[in-house]
Every structure is written in structure tokens, then in C-alpha cells.
Design an enzyme around this catalytic site. Structure first.
Site: not given
Ligand code: AMP
Ligand code: MG
Length: 485
Positions: A88-89, A122, A173, A180, A252-253, A262
Site C-alpha cells: 500500500g505504500r 502511501g 529495502r 510473505r 504478512d510481516n 518489516d
């Protein structure tokens, strides 16, 4: 661009339901905060800290002719399934193999809105980006598997509204993969078996090539899940040994690479408190320090479930049930090293647990106490004593420890060498990162640079960095920092 690293486009081999092509939103008047030149050099990326690289790393120019995209994924957040997550960002800006043929993905976090942004803007703020940058490079230096940070840029022309208005920033990153656990859950919960199969095959092909040859076989899937169990056992053992609390272990992390992934409201422990909660919005302590092994096991169950079409529930259960044992073993080995023990003895677990219990009662600083075990050879071991108020109980534990050391028949030099590389002299304490952030927000990067330079040599107690050994001052303990990003 003539990079020694080679651009590849792997993620777009997946079905279009896995991602959306997306360009970064404008990031006006970008300024460098940091460029990780040694990492660029190590990986064969020819970017230098100049205007061309600034344009790439603020999302305004392509990276190695790659087309950026936002990934779709789902995940369990605080135990509740959320089908509608995704980048999302952040954008996957490029994929490359380095000079040693290792795969890497470059992800720009804070690149603007995507179809997965929901109500978010975002953006990433300078505060959380500094925290991610410092933590990634510190963890790498500690020897803990982690994503890496290639660059950090900021723009004061973008106003980001959080609890206050904050400067925008972007972190580049690097990770071997951004897949994930939540990617598998994404297809599983949509009951999209074709998508799930494509994802599974893609992951095996690019990240577990030795299993890919037998991709239709039970052994390949068992092999993949067995590796996931072991990697997570090792990762969480590293976290527990170094006193790191992730704070948001949502599925999701959790990366299938077994890397710390994350960085959000994470923290390194100051005074030892087993049930420490570093995430201020984690009201029930789901992700408290001492819950991390249990949560890793729970997350592995979420991942394993997505393989239910191919493997029986009994088999899946038996695979993830290897986790507790694998974790205990990995953890005890790390704690043995922290105590300078070169051999294994049945009493070691009790010796470790009794030290931790004593540290909890005495609110001893986690990192300083372990580092000060080096002083135990000295007649009065004052450094160790400094960390305890109950000197009688400490003396009792030290006597047990010394008789255990005798069983090893190791030399002082041997065990001290092991302890020096197993017990960091500094960890990235929240109050230190906060001081660097406050200066950086005023445009002064001196403290950020100083802190980063110390944190990438955490086992080296150079005199110049002695002030980074302090536990937080009292005002630090009561400080309620908002680490939400
Ligand atoms: P995180 O808490 O960073 O793990 O993010 C959880 C989900 O929220 C992911 O799908 C992110 O992409 C999304 N997200 C987090 N912050 C933002 C933001 N500022 N704008 C848009 N989406 C966001
Ligand atoms: Mg996340």
C-alpha cells in the site's frame, strides 16, 4: 547503467492477480539522508551517492530498466485474517542478481499510493524510516538474518499527517524475496488453486531450486515447510538471544526467506522483562517478547494450512510440530555461546533460566548483563555485580556458573572470544534512535551518522562509543513513544 549486478524480471512471471504495475508518486526536492555505499559495492550495484542515484532511489527514475509493481497479499493481523492487504505504500522497484549470483529485490518503501493503499496515503515518515534503516543495518551486523537498507532519502516538500505533521522519507529495502506467508494465504483464502500452484512453483524455482526439480512431489513440499520451520526457529532464537522484540508478527510481516522483515514498532530490550510489549497498540501483549516463539509457531500453522490441498492435515501438523524442539535447541545453543560454554551439558538450560529469572527480579539490563559476564574471571567481577541488587543470589548463581565452566576445560581466552562475539557491547536502544530522529527532523544528521557508525560494529567496545552502552536514563523509561508508521 553498467552494473555488475544483472537485472531480472522474475515476479512478473506470476499471474497478474499477484501484482499491479505502478509508478511511484512524485517525490519533490528529494535529499539524501544516507546511502549505503559498502552494501552497493558488495552487491555490484553501480549506484553512487549522486543526483542520478537520488532520482532512482526516490522513485523518479527506473532501476536497471525494471518496471515497478505493487504486490498483492493478505495476512493474519493480530490473529484476524485480512484478505485485502498488499503493497500500500511500497513498490518492488527492481530485481537483480548480484556478483555472486544471489537474487535480490529492491523495494522502495514510501513510494506513494497503490491499488492496495485502502485509506492510507502511501507514504512513510522520516521517523519510521530512520528506525528501519538503523535496525536493518544493526541486525545485519549482529548476525541476525534481516532485510537490508540501501538508501534513505527525505522530502520536506511532502507533508505527512500522522499524530503530527512529519517529513516524508523513502527507504530502499533489499531482500532476497518479498514473498510473505500472506502471499500464500492470499491465494488459499480466495480458493484460487491455479494461483496458489503458480506461486508455490515460482517460489521453489527461484528460491529453493534444489526442490524445484521435484516440484510435483510430496518431498518438495515437505522440504519447503521443513526449511520454513527451521529458518523461523533460528530467526526467533536469534531475536530472543539478542533481546529483540519485533512487535507486529502478523503473517504478512513474515518472509519466506527467514529474514527479519518489516520493521515497525520493534524494540531492543533495556531492563530484562520477559513479557515486555514494545508495540504500544498491542494491548493484549500478543506480540510480547516471550510470546514470539509461540507466535512464530502459530504463523507457521497459517502457512502450512495453505498446503492442505497437497498434503494431509496430519502430515502438515507433524511438520510444524517440529518447531518447539527446533526452537529450544537453537535458543539453548545461542545462550550457551552467550555464557561462553563450548560444550553441552544437561544442566545448561537450568543455568540459563536461573540467570534470566534473577535478571528479571533485579531488572538487570539485558545486553549489559550478558556483556558483563566477561568480567566473571576477575576476582570481584564488579561489572557483573553492577547489574544486580540481590548480591547474595548473584553470588550463588556465579558459583554454579564457575563450576559449570570447569566442566568445559576451556581456557579463559577461548570462552572470552566466544562471549565477545555472542554478547553485543551495544544494541540499538529506543531512546538513542529517538535522539537521532529528533535531530534529523531538525535537519541535523550528525547523531544519526554517529549512531549508525556505532551500531554496525556492535561487538566492538571502542572507547569512543562507550556512551552507547548506557541503559536509558529514567526519563527514557517513562517515555511513551509512538512508533506507528
Ligand atoms: P504494516 O503495518 O506496515 O505491516 O502494513 C500493513 C498494511 O497496511 C500493508 O498492506 C501496508 O501496505 C498498508 N499500509 C501501511 N501504511 C500505509 C500507508 N501509509 N499508506 C497505505 N498503505 C499503508
Ligand atoms: Mg507489513
Amino acid at each position: 547503467m553498467t552494473d555488475k549486478a544483472r537485472a531480472v524480471a522474475r515476479f512478473s512471471e506470476l499471474p497478474s492477480s499477484a501484482y499491479t504495475r505502478q509508478l511511484a508518486e512524485p517525490f519533490p526536492d528529494p535529499k539524501w539522508v544516507h546511502f549505503n555505499e559498502p552494501l552497493a559495492r558488495e552487491l555490484g550495484i553501480s549506484l553512487k551517492q549522486n543526483d542520478d542515484a537520488l532520482s532512482v532511489l526516490s522513485g523518479q527514475s527506473p532501476f536497471m530498466e525494471c518496471e515497478p509493481l505493487a504486490m498483492a497479499y493478505s495476512g493474519h493481523q493480530f490473529g484476524v485474517f485480512n484478505p485485502g492487504l498488499g503493497d500500500g505504500r511500497g513498490l518492488l522497484y527492481g530485481e537483480f542478481v548480484d556478483t555472486q549470483n544471489r537474487p535480490w529485490e529492491l523495494h522502495l518503501k514510501g513510494a506513494g499510493r497503490t491499488p492496495y493503499s485502502r485509506h492510507g496515503d502511501g507514504r512513510a515518515v522520516l521517523r519510521s524510516s530512520i528506525r528501519e534503516y538503523l535496525a536493518s543495518e544493526h541486525m545485519a551486523a549482529l548476525g541476525v538474518p534481516t532485510t537490508r537498507a540501501l538508501s534513505l532519502v527525505t522530502s520536506r516538500a511532502i507533508q505527512v499527517h500522522r499524530e503530527t505533521i512529519e517529513p516524508a522519507a523513502m527507504v530502499a529495502r533489499l531482500a532476497s524475496t518479498h514473498v510473505r506467508f500472506g502471499h500464500f494465504e492470499h491465494y488459499f483464502y480466495r480458493q484460487d488453486l491455479d494461483g496458489l500452484t503458480a506461486l508455490k512453483n515460482w517460489v521453489l524455482k527461484h528460491h529453493f531450486p534444489s526442490l524445484y526439480e521435484r516440484k510435483e512431489s510430496t518431498e518438495a513440499l515437505v522440504g519447503f515447510l521443513t526449511i520454513q520451520v527451521q529458518r523461523n526457529a533460528d530467526l526467533v532464537a536469534d531475536w530472543q538471544a539478542v533481546g529483540f522484540c519485533h512487535g507486529v508478527m502478523n503473517t504478512d510481516n513474515m518472509s519466506i526467506s527467514g529474514e527479519t522483515f518489516d520493521y515497525g514498532p520493534y524494540g531492543f530490550m533495556d531492563a530484562y522483562q520477559p513479557d515486555w510489549i514494545c508495540n504500544h497498540s498491542d494491548h493484549n501483549g500478543r506480540y510480547a517478547f516471550n510470546q514470539q516463539p509461540k507466535i512464530a509457531y502459530w504463523n507457521l500453522a497459517c502457512l502450512a494450512q495453505t498446503f492442505a490441498h497437497w498434503l494431509s492435515v496430519e502430515l502438515l501438523q507433524s511438520l510444524i510440530d517440529e518447531f518447539p524442539k527446533a526452537f529450544e535447541l537453537a535458543y539453548l545453543n545461542r545462550m550457551r555461546s552467550k555464557l561462553g560454554l563450548l560444550t553441552k551439558h544437561p544442566e545448561d538450560d537450568r543455568l540459563v533460566q536461573s540467570l534470566l529469572a534473577l535478571m528479571a527480579q533485579n531488572q538487570s539490563d539485558y545486553s549489559l548483563t550478558f556483556r558483563s559476564l566477561l568480567s566473571v574471571e576477575a576476582e570481584y567481577h564488579l561489572e557483573l555485580k553492577d547489574n544486580f541488587s540481590d548480591q547474595v543470589a548473584l553470588a550463588d548463581w556465579v558459583a554454579r556458573y564457575k563450576s559449570r565452566l570447569l566442566l568445559d576445560q576451556s581456557t579463559v581466552e577461548e570462552r572470552q572470544a566466544l562471549m565477545r562475539q555472542s554478547n553485543p557491547a551495544y544494541v540499538l536502544r529506543t531512546y538513542m534512535a529517538q535522539q537521532a530522529i529528533e535531530s534529523a527532523e531538525q535537519g541535523d544528521m550528525t547523531e544519526f551518522n554517529r549512531l549508525l557508525n556505532a551500531m554496525i560494529f556492535p561487538y566492538d567496545d571502542r572507547v569512543a562509543c562507550g556512551d552507547y552502552q548506557r541503559s536509558p536514563p529514567d526519563w527514557g523509561r517513562g517515555l511513551s513513544l509512538s512508533c506507528s508508521s
